[in-house]
Design a protein around this motif. Structure first.
Motif, PDB file in Angstrom:
ATOM      1  N   GLU A   1       1.870   3.830   1.267  1.00 44.30           N
ATOM      2  CA  GLU A   1       2.101   2.603   0.499  1.00 44.30           C
ATOM      3  C   GLU A   1       0.992   1.579   0.691  1.00 44.30           C
ATOM      4  O   GLU A   1       0.726   0.774  -0.210  1.00 44.30           O
ATOM      5  CB  GLU A   1       3.456   2.003   0.861  1.00 44.30           C
ATOM      6  CG  GLU A   1       3.884   0.861  -0.040  1.00 44.30           C
ATOM      7  CD  GLU A   1       5.291   0.371   0.259  1.00 44.30           C
ATOM      8  OE1 GLU A   1       5.643  -0.721  -0.207  1.00 44.30           O
ATOM      9  OE2 GLU A   1       6.037   1.089   0.965  1.00 44.30           O
TER      10      GLU A   1
ATOM     11  N   ASN B   1      -5.095   2.996  -4.978  1.00 41.68           N
ATOM     12  CA  ASN B   1      -4.964   4.191  -5.808  1.00 41.68           C
ATOM     13  C   ASN B   1      -4.948   3.829  -7.294  1.00 41.68           C
ATOM     14  O   ASN B   1      -5.523   4.557  -8.121  1.00 41.68           O
ATOM     15  CB  ASN B   1      -3.706   4.960  -5.450  1.00 41.68           C
ATOM     16  CG  ASN B   1      -3.682   5.489  -4.025  1.00 41.68           C
ATOM     17  OD1 ASN B   1      -2.617   5.645  -3.430  1.00 41.68           O
ATOM     18  ND2 ASN B   1      -4.856   5.756  -3.445  1.00 41.68           N
TER      19      ASN B   1
ATOM     20  N   HIS C   1       5.584  11.689   1.012  1.00 46.92           N
ATOM     21  CA  HIS C   1       5.815  10.266   1.239  1.00 46.92           C
ATOM     22  C   HIS C   1       6.278  10.023   2.670  1.00 46.92           C
ATOM     23  O   HIS C   1       5.768   9.152   3.366  1.00 46.92           O
ATOM     24  CB  HIS C   1       6.851   9.738   0.245  1.00 46.92           C
ATOM     25  CG  HIS C   1       6.971   8.241   0.250  1.00 46.92           C
ATOM     26  ND1 HIS C   1       7.727   7.561  -0.685  1.00 46.92           N
ATOM     27  CD2 HIS C   1       6.459   7.279   1.056  1.00 46.92           C
ATOM     28  CE1 HIS C   1       7.663   6.261  -0.446  1.00 46.92           C
ATOM     29  NE2 HIS C   1       6.893   6.069   0.609  1.00 46.92           N
TER      30      HIS C   1
ATOM     31  N   ASN D   1       8.440   1.364  -7.771  1.00 48.92           N
ATOM     32  CA  ASN D   1       7.294   1.539  -6.882  1.00 48.92           C
ATOM     33  C   ASN D   1       5.979   1.512  -7.654  1.00 48.92           C
ATOM     34  O   ASN D   1       4.965   1.001  -7.168  1.00 48.92           O
ATOM     35  CB  ASN D   1       7.400   2.850  -6.112  1.00 48.92           C
ATOM     36  CG  ASN D   1       8.380   2.773  -4.954  1.00 48.92           C
ATOM     37  OD1 ASN D   1       8.955   1.727  -4.678  1.00 48.92           O
ATOM     38  ND2 ASN D   1       8.572   3.886  -4.277  1.00 48.92           N
TER      39      ASN D   1
ATOM     40  N   TRP E   1      -1.398   1.971  -2.192  1.00 51.09           N
ATOM     41  CA  TRP E   1      -0.939   2.080  -3.570  1.00 51.09           C
ATOM     42  C   TRP E   1      -1.813   1.287  -4.534  1.00 51.09           C
ATOM     43  O   TRP E   1      -2.183   1.767  -5.608  1.00 51.09           O
ATOM     44  CB  TRP E   1       0.520   1.613  -3.689  1.00 51.09           C
ATOM     45  CG  TRP E   1       1.510   2.586  -3.154  1.00 51.09           C
ATOM     46  CD1 TRP E   1       1.255   3.813  -2.601  1.00 51.09           C
ATOM     47  CD2 TRP E   1       2.931   2.426  -3.118  1.00 51.09           C
ATOM     48  NE1 TRP E   1       2.428   4.420  -2.221  1.00 51.09           N
ATOM     49  CE2 TRP E   1       3.469   3.589  -2.522  1.00 51.09           C
ATOM     50  CE3 TRP E   1       3.794   1.412  -3.515  1.00 51.09           C
ATOM     51  CZ2 TRP E   1       4.838   3.767  -2.332  1.00 51.09           C
ATOM     52  CZ3 TRP E   1       5.161   1.579  -3.328  1.00 51.09           C
ATOM     53  CH2 TRP E   1       5.675   2.744  -2.741  1.00 51.09           C
TER      54      TRP E   1
ATOM     55  N   LYS F   1       0.117   7.975  -6.246  1.00 53.50           N
ATOM     56  CA  LYS F   1       0.090   6.988  -5.157  1.00 53.50           C
ATOM     57  C   LYS F   1       0.123   7.632  -3.771  1.00 53.50           C
ATOM     58  O   LYS F   1       0.471   6.976  -2.797  1.00 53.50           O
ATOM     59  CB  LYS F   1       1.256   5.992  -5.247  1.00 53.50           C
ATOM     60  CG  LYS F   1       1.683   5.553  -6.624  1.00 53.50           C
ATOM     61  CD  LYS F   1       2.849   4.576  -6.582  1.00 53.50           C
ATOM     62  CE  LYS F   1       4.029   4.987  -5.761  1.00 53.50           C
ATOM     63  NZ  LYS F   1       4.656   6.255  -6.224  1.00 53.50           N
TER      64      LYS F   1
ATOM     65  N   PRO G   1       1.141   4.205 -12.577  1.00 54.06           N
ATOM     66  CA  PRO G   1       1.451   4.840 -11.290  1.00 54.06           C
ATOM     67  C   PRO G   1       2.911   5.260 -11.258  1.00 54.06           C
ATOM     68  O   PRO G   1       3.777   4.614 -11.854  1.00 54.06           O
ATOM     69  CB  PRO G   1       1.149   3.742 -10.271  1.00 54.06           C
ATOM     70  CG  PRO G   1       1.215   2.462 -11.045  1.00 54.06           C
ATOM     71  CD  PRO G   1       0.770   2.790 -12.430  1.00 54.06           C
TER      72      PRO G   1
ATOM     73  N   ALA H   1       2.900  -1.011  -7.191  1.00 60.06           N
ATOM     74  CA  ALA H   1       1.534  -0.536  -7.003  1.00 60.06           C
ATOM     75  C   ALA H   1       0.573  -1.264  -7.932  1.00 60.06           C
ATOM     76  O   ALA H   1      -0.539  -1.642  -7.530  1.00 60.06           O
ATOM     77  CB  ALA H   1       1.474   0.973  -7.240  1.00 60.06           C
TER      78      ALA H   1
END
Length: 700
Positions: free
Chosen positions: A254, A260, A246, A303, A257, A189, A159, A307
């Motif tokens: 988020e 995803n 975002h 990030n 995430w 994401k 991700p 995720a």
């Protein structure tokens, strides 16, 4: 050379949603139910173009000259530019930092330099996960190298880091996976580089090309939701503005995430079974690749790492075998334990949210930078910010030097490691905490772009006056290849709508309350109030719309809190002690402590904290960083090596430990093995990170 294969080709991907029967699809030619629309497949021969470097090779990625893009760029040109910029944004490509020696396309899967360009042939698959309304599209991508071993299959998740697009982890988990012959499952994401021009009504498609948003329709990566009349009204008052996926999707992406990442894994299994075919015949036919016979490691950085951690927490179907991440953005739920580094005082107020600790930093760092005069690229210290903070009663000291020291102490008392102090001034200059604060306030609060939350908006600005201007057409066409999804990026900056004298770029704006160019302290205090629910100056509770937004933000943060439960999966966290973006006492350390407190002896999480390492390795090529810091990237790859050996061969994982690296020092000679000691399978007791008696002990 490449071969574009569409729905008419022999893969016969379906363009419509066909209901699936859970993960174990009865018909392997049917895509998972969350896919909506076509899957495109492109094969790269590893000569003129490839999966890892877009044909640039190791030398092309190392070149300071970006690949050429025509005035009407093709999808291939935009892809090449995106891979070039995303790789270089995360991985230092100078030999002094180990590129071509310890990592990079010219280093093989065993960590040995080959001196070659490192192009990797294979097939790349792209699709959207829906529902496909034009504003919620999540991009999924699977890369299957020609070296994929059908007899020992492996899959790595990648991700995107930050708010980057689909190629945002190409140089990290992507490179490791491809070089090891694994399929790589990517996702943006739902944050990916989805810039939308409100003035021009232009958006970015899945292939990175910019077009009229109405013409793209549901094929747009992101379009801000509003009627033409609403957009016209907004543009008349705030011309030339941009919305970003975002910040402005109004969905708090988020929270999904982890989901995803799991979707990217399911998509990858579908791709593999379609590409290589099933086994058996008739009623004995079965899928060739399933979680039971395919090694799956969830990985990535920042990030993206967070995720993958959330995916492991959500994974109740056994899709993921292990986790190996670097500097993950995790927001663990609060638990009762202390964190102690060396002989320092215990920290109990850990596990603050990213939004909480970053908005505090955003208020005080402009002043605190004066306390670190030797910090590299300390180009934006602000005595004006110190004066304004003092006048508002937020600093009590009487001189600029004392105020800076006081501001720095406030930051450290809030759980930021002292080791990050020398790194943070450069990040302040680069607008990192400012942009994170604005983006996440909008995301968690599900704010409409028209709200201009706390007086901020996004636009290109005149380099002399700082006033918003139209983004140059060629820059807009390149946004997918140059942008990272969070301003300042691709020529688009944060602007202060409330600046004295008119709208200007945030860094040069003048606060109405002070009449000073104090780097928009008014905006920073507004964002801080949304984090705490109180006016930072008066201490009064927020009321009305501000209070409502504060509550929306808190709800958004609760939606993304991590549980600390990895369901017994083996996992590795690698984090730099000098991280100046994710406060380790609130992120990696706090998560490890929560996991130990809840799982105890059943935990299989290992935490490796690396000294003289921080969040943005790419800065290590610069003077002041080169002498002080080593690439954390090297230890991500080592963590992946360890996890692979553990899952494939049963090799025990080393105990949690502090890895004491050696900086390059004066003159920054080329980095060598002595600078980068291995994670020690027999780490001495003095280096081991331990949890016991309600305390996480981290050695110096």
């Amino acid at each position: 050379m490449k071969c574009q294969r569409t729905l008419r080709c022999h893969l016969l991907f379906l363009s419509l949603v066909v209901p699936a029967t859970g993960f174990a699809h009865e018909r392997p030619d049917r895509p998972p139910s969350f896919l909506d629309g076509p899957v495109t497949a492109t094969h790269y021969d590893g000569v003129g173009d490839d999966l890892l470097t877009a044909g640039l090779g190791a030398s092309g990625l190392a070149s300071a000259t970006p690949p050429a893009v025509s005035s009407d760029p093709t999808a291939a040109e935009i892809r090449r530019l995106a891979i070039y910029n995303n790789y270089r944004a995360l991985v230092p490509t100078d030999a002094g930092n180990g590129y071509g020696v310890f990592y990079g396309p010219g280093v093989d899967a065993n960590g040995q330099p080959t001196g070659e360009e490192g192009l990797i042939a294979g097939t790349e698959y792209l699709a959207f996960a829906g529902p496909r309304s034009g504003r919620v599209n999540v991009t999924l991508m699977v890369q299957v190298p020609d070296s994929f071993d059908v007899d020992a299959p492996c899959l790595i998740t990648a991700p995107s880091s930050g708010s980057r697009g689909i190629y945002g982890a190409i140089g990290t988990a992507g490179e490791w996976g491809l070089k090891h012959g694994c399929a790589v499952a990517y996702t943006d994401k739902g944050t990916g580089n989805g810039a939308y021009s409100l003035q021009g009504n232009r958006a970015i498609g899945i292939d990175g090309r910019v077009d009229d948003a109405d013409a793209l329709g549901k094929e747009a990566t992101f379009v801000a939701r509003m009627s033409p009349r609403q957009r016209e009204r907004f543009n008349s008052e705030f011309p030339d503005r941009y919305a970003f996926k975002h910040a402005h999707s109004r969905l708090n992406p988020e929270q999904d995430w982890g989901r995803n990442v799991l979707q990217s894994i399911e998509f990858a299994f579908y791709v593999l079974n379609t590409q290589f075919g099933d086994e058996g015949r008739g009623r004995h036919r079965r899928l060739r690749f399933e979680p039971d016979n395919t090694l799956v490691i969830a990985s990535s950085v920042s990030n993206g790492g967070g995720a993958s951690v959330r995916a492991a927490e959500l994974d109740t179907r056994g899709l993921i075998d292990g986790v190996a991440v670097s500097e993950p953005n995790v927001n663990p739920r609060k638990a009762r334990f202390a964190i102690v580094q060396g002989t320092q005082a215990p920290l109990y107020d850990h596990s603050r949210s990213l939004f909480d600790y970053t908005t505090l930093l955003n208020v005080y760092q402009g002043c605190a930078s004066l306390a670190e005069p030797t910090a590299p690229f300390n180009l934006a210290p602000s005595a004006e910010a110190c004066t304004s903070l003092h006048e508002k009663g937020l600093l009590s000291a009487g001189t600029a030097a004392a105020q800076a020291a006081e501001a720095q102490q406030i930051i450290n008392d809030a759980g930021w490691n002292p080791e990050q102090n020398i790194v943070q001034p450069s990040h302040w200059f680069l607008n990192v905490p400012q942009s994170i604060s604005v983006t996440y306030a909008n995301a968690y609060g599900r704010a409409d772009v028209r709200t201009n939350l706390c007086g901020y908006s996004f636009a290109a600005t005149d380099p002399v006056t700082g006033a918003p201007v139209s983004l140059a057409p060629d820059a807009e066409l390149r946004l997918f290849g140059t942008g990272n999804g969070i301003p300042p990026t691709g020529g688009i900056n944060l602007v202060n709508n409330a600046s004295v004298g008119g709208v200007v770029e945030n860094r040069v704006s003048v606060s109405p309350s002070s009449g000073r160019a104090d780097q928009n302290l008014d905006g920073a205090l507004c964002l801080r109030a949304l984090a705490t629910g109180r006016d930072p100056v008066t201490g009064e509770r927020l009321r009305g719309a501000a209070r409502a937004m504060h509550r929306h933000i808190l709800e958004g943060i609760e939606q993304i809190r991590a549980s600390g439960d990895l369901h017994g999966k083996p996992a590795i966290f690698v984090t730099g002690r000098n991280d100046a973006i994710l406060a380790i006492n609130h992120a990696s350390r706090a998560y490890y402590g929560l996991n130990q407190a809840t799982r105890g002896a059943r935990s299989q999480l290992r935490y490796y904290e690396v000294t003289h390492a921080h969040h943005l390795d790419v800065l290590n090529a610069l003077p002041g960083f080169a002498e002080r810091f080593v690439p954390l990237h090297h230890y991500l790859f080592q963590g992946l090596d360890l996890m692979y050996a553990h899952l494939r061969h049963g090799t025990p994982l080393p105990p949690s430990q502090v890895v004491h690296t050696v900086p390059r020092g004066a003159g920054a000679p080329a980095i060598g093995p002595a600078n980068l000691p291995d994670i020690d399978p027999n780490a001495p007791a003095a280096d081991r990170i331990r949890f016991g008696h309600g305390t996480l002990y981290v050695p110096e």
